[in-house]
Design a protein around this motif. Sequence first.
Motif, PDB file in Angstrom:
ATOM      1  N   ARG A 425       0.821  -1.209   0.000  1.00 43.63           N
ATOM      2  CA  ARG A 425       0.000   0.000   0.000  1.00 43.63           C
ATOM      3  C   ARG A 425       0.858   1.264   0.000  1.00 43.63           C
ATOM      4  O   ARG A 425       0.535   2.246  -0.682  1.00 43.63           O
ATOM      5  N   GLU A 426       1.923   1.244   0.743  1.00 37.84           N
ATOM      6  CA  GLU A 426       2.811   2.410   0.779  1.00 37.84           C
ATOM      7  C   GLU A 426       3.337   2.742  -0.610  1.00 37.84           C
ATOM      8  O   GLU A 426       3.396   3.922  -0.999  1.00 37.84           O
ATOM      9  N   HIS A 427       3.695   1.710  -1.369  1.00 34.39           N
ATOM     10  CA  HIS A 427       4.247   1.938  -2.700  1.00 34.39           C
ATOM     11  C   HIS A 427       3.161   2.205  -3.742  1.00 34.39           C
ATOM     12  O   HIS A 427       3.487   2.498  -4.899  1.00 34.39           O
ATOM     13  N   ARG A 428       1.915   2.106  -3.358  1.00 30.05           N
ATOM     14  CA  ARG A 428       0.808   2.432  -4.264  1.00 30.05           C
ATOM     15  C   ARG A 428       0.151   3.755  -3.872  1.00 30.05           C
ATOM     16  O   ARG A 428      -0.932   4.074  -4.325  1.00 30.05           O
ATOM     17  N   ASN A 429       0.816   4.492  -2.984  1.00 32.29           N
ATOM     18  CA  ASN A 429       0.346   5.818  -2.574  1.00 32.29           C
ATOM     19  C   ASN A 429      -0.933   5.744  -1.745  1.00 32.29           C
ATOM     20  O   ASN A 429      -1.803   6.620  -1.818  1.00 32.29           O
ATOM     21  N   CYS A 430      -1.057   4.676  -0.954  1.00 36.91           N
ATOM     22  CA  CYS A 430      -2.233   4.480  -0.105  1.00 36.91           C
ATOM     23  C   CYS A 430      -1.865   4.666   1.369  1.00 36.91           C
ATOM     24  O   CYS A 430      -0.721   4.436   1.768  1.00 36.91           O
ATOM     25  N   VAL A 431      -2.847   5.035   2.145  1.00 36.40           N
ATOM     26  CA  VAL A 431      -2.657   5.159   3.583  1.00 36.40           C
ATOM     27  C   VAL A 431      -2.467   3.776   4.179  1.00 36.40           C
ATOM     28  O   VAL A 431      -3.162   2.820   3.819  1.00 36.40           O
ATOM     29  N   LYS A 432      -1.540   3.661   5.115  1.00 31.36           N
ATOM     30  CA  LYS A 432      -1.322   2.377   5.775  1.00 31.36           C
ATOM     31  C   LYS A 432      -2.517   2.033   6.678  1.00 31.36           C
ATOM     32  O   LYS A 432      -3.155   2.915   7.250  1.00 31.36           O
ATOM     33  N   ILE A 433      -2.778   0.751   6.803  1.00 34.35           N
ATOM     34  CA  ILE A 433      -3.845   0.268   7.672  1.00 34.35           C
ATOM     35  C   ILE A 433      -3.282   0.149   9.079  1.00 34.35           C
ATOM     36  O   ILE A 433      -2.216  -0.442   9.285  1.00 34.35           O
ATOM     37  N   SER A 434      -3.987   0.682  10.050  1.00 34.12           N
ATOM     38  CA  SER A 434      -3.489   0.649  11.424  1.00 34.12           C
ATOM     39  C   SER A 434      -3.680  -0.733  12.034  1.00 34.12           C
ATOM     40  O   SER A 434      -4.596  -1.481  11.660  1.00 34.12           O
ATOM     41  N   ASN A 435      -2.819  -1.065  12.973  1.00 39.25           N
ATOM     42  CA  ASN A 435      -2.920  -2.348  13.666  1.00 39.25           C
ATOM     43  C   ASN A 435      -4.256  -2.498  14.377  1.00 39.25           C
ATOM     44  O   ASN A 435      -4.778  -3.613  14.527  1.00 39.25           O
ATOM     45  N   ASN A 436      -4.817  -1.378  14.817  1.00 34.50           N
ATOM     46  CA  ASN A 436      -6.102  -1.411  15.521  1.00 34.50           C
ATOM     47  C   ASN A 436      -7.247  -1.852  14.613  1.00 34.50           C
ATOM     48  O   ASN A 436      -8.310  -2.242  15.096  1.00 34.50           O
ATOM     49  N   SER A 437      -7.020  -1.788  13.284  1.00 34.26           N
ATOM     50  CA  SER A 437      -8.074  -2.151  12.334  1.00 34.26           C
ATOM     51  C   SER A 437      -8.163  -3.652  12.104  1.00 34.26           C
ATOM     52  O   SER A 437      -9.104  -4.127  11.477  1.00 34.26           O
TER      53      SER A 437
END
Length: 514
Positions: A425-437
């Motif tokens: 996701r980082e390399h696709r310009n997306c926000v990272k998913i939080s561990n809490n999710s």
Amino acid sequence: MKNNKTIALLVALSILSLTTVSCNAWLAVDLEDSILEDKLFETNEGYKSVLNGVYTDLNTYYGSTLSMGTIDVMAKLYNIGSTHSYHPYFSYDFEDETFESASGSLWTGLYKLIANLNVLLEKSDEEKSTLFPNYYPYVKGEALALRAMLHFDLLRLYGPIYTEESKSTITIPYQATTDKTIQPLLSAEEIVNKVIKDLTDASELLKDDVIRTDGVLNSDSEDPNETADFRYRQFRLNYYAIQGLLARAYLWKGDQAKAYATAKAMITEVEEKKTFDWTPKADIQTSTNPDLIFSSEVIFSLYNLKRVNLYNSLFKNTTSYSSALTFAGKTMEDGNKASKINWFFDELNDLRRTEMWEVSKIEENQESGATKEHEALFFNKYKDIQTTDTRRYMIPLLRISEIYLIAAETCTSLAEGLGYVNIIREHRNCVKISNNSVSSKEELQKYIDNEFYRETIGEGQIYFYYKRHAKNKVLGSTDSDFAYSDWYGAEVSMTLSDYVWPLPTKVEKDKRLN
């Protein structure tokens, strides 16, 4: 540039004129002329010609059917109406003449390639001591890996959804010799074990593959005396491609521990050596020849000089309405539930969304002779680029992000699994998913699923992914599937039998005669 000429020559040495399918049995495949066969295997060039011929002929079966076309249509990716030329595949009408013909041609064609590989393997062992001492591990290793890949994909098509209960189901033959007699149909478990054995043997032969020390080498050497025989490794079943296929096969079999170990070892090595670097955002977003296939990340690819023809016939906005493969909806506007693009991607800034799709008009020819104009979402992943480097002709069959997702699916730690997803996701310009999710394996799996779909659309893997997971509901594809405002309105049901191709009619007939 010189490198394009070299790889075109390298991959274009097809020997179809030397190989045919005998008419007396559905698996009796032989070389036509034993004299020509003997002459062919007198030199290194002969061995290379046979192997390169197989690579070239992969385009016939993978260029459209098993990559961007038929098999993706069967994954419910595109907006297919009742008059569309792909409707028999979209509706899983296995008895339709179009489907039966395509299935029969695919079966015959892949087994013909396997027969060529078996001759090559037999001859290479006979002449090991006198011919191509430097070539032997590459020729035999790649041939074994190709044989495994072709059988594996036949199993993924014609075999059952693999489970402990179904693994004894009789499926396809594993043709591993030049014997022209009809081989017995084996169980799904026997086939996948033979696939793994061939890949393991190929891996050992190619343990010193130059890709592990020098990288992909997608250019000619500056040394005029060096041949290109051990270069352009992304277009061959190289050592890493074999590891990727092994991870796929272990996962298909349900051996998560070995799938994880294989994927994890590969990730560790390629990260250290920077073999398949993530494609820079600037290379993807540039207005001049954007790299929409993320070419630096491709582990194994077809080299198809006619890729632009496939794009023009399937995805370009000048394609006929009854043949075009487009997403449902006519807008990329944020929040518009009637557009599949907003169900498929969760991030507006996702590079796979912003750079690979566009809204355009398409004309439908009506019975009256008039035309009706529609707006649709067109897929530009394979849009032609004016460059002389090899990515212009790439059709990826395996990419590094899949290996990260295999590791994510098979590791025992939620945090580790989410970490692999977030790297993509980082390399696709997306926000990272939080561990809490992510508090369960099921929640993590949903994120893995979605990233897999976004990464491999147009590459023929999503239908097999659905099958491995026995998906009975998938994201819809037609305009009517997106007529509702909730998630369940966008999903459509799948019958599990839709994932199992029946054996071609001629095969069933010959089975009964034996």
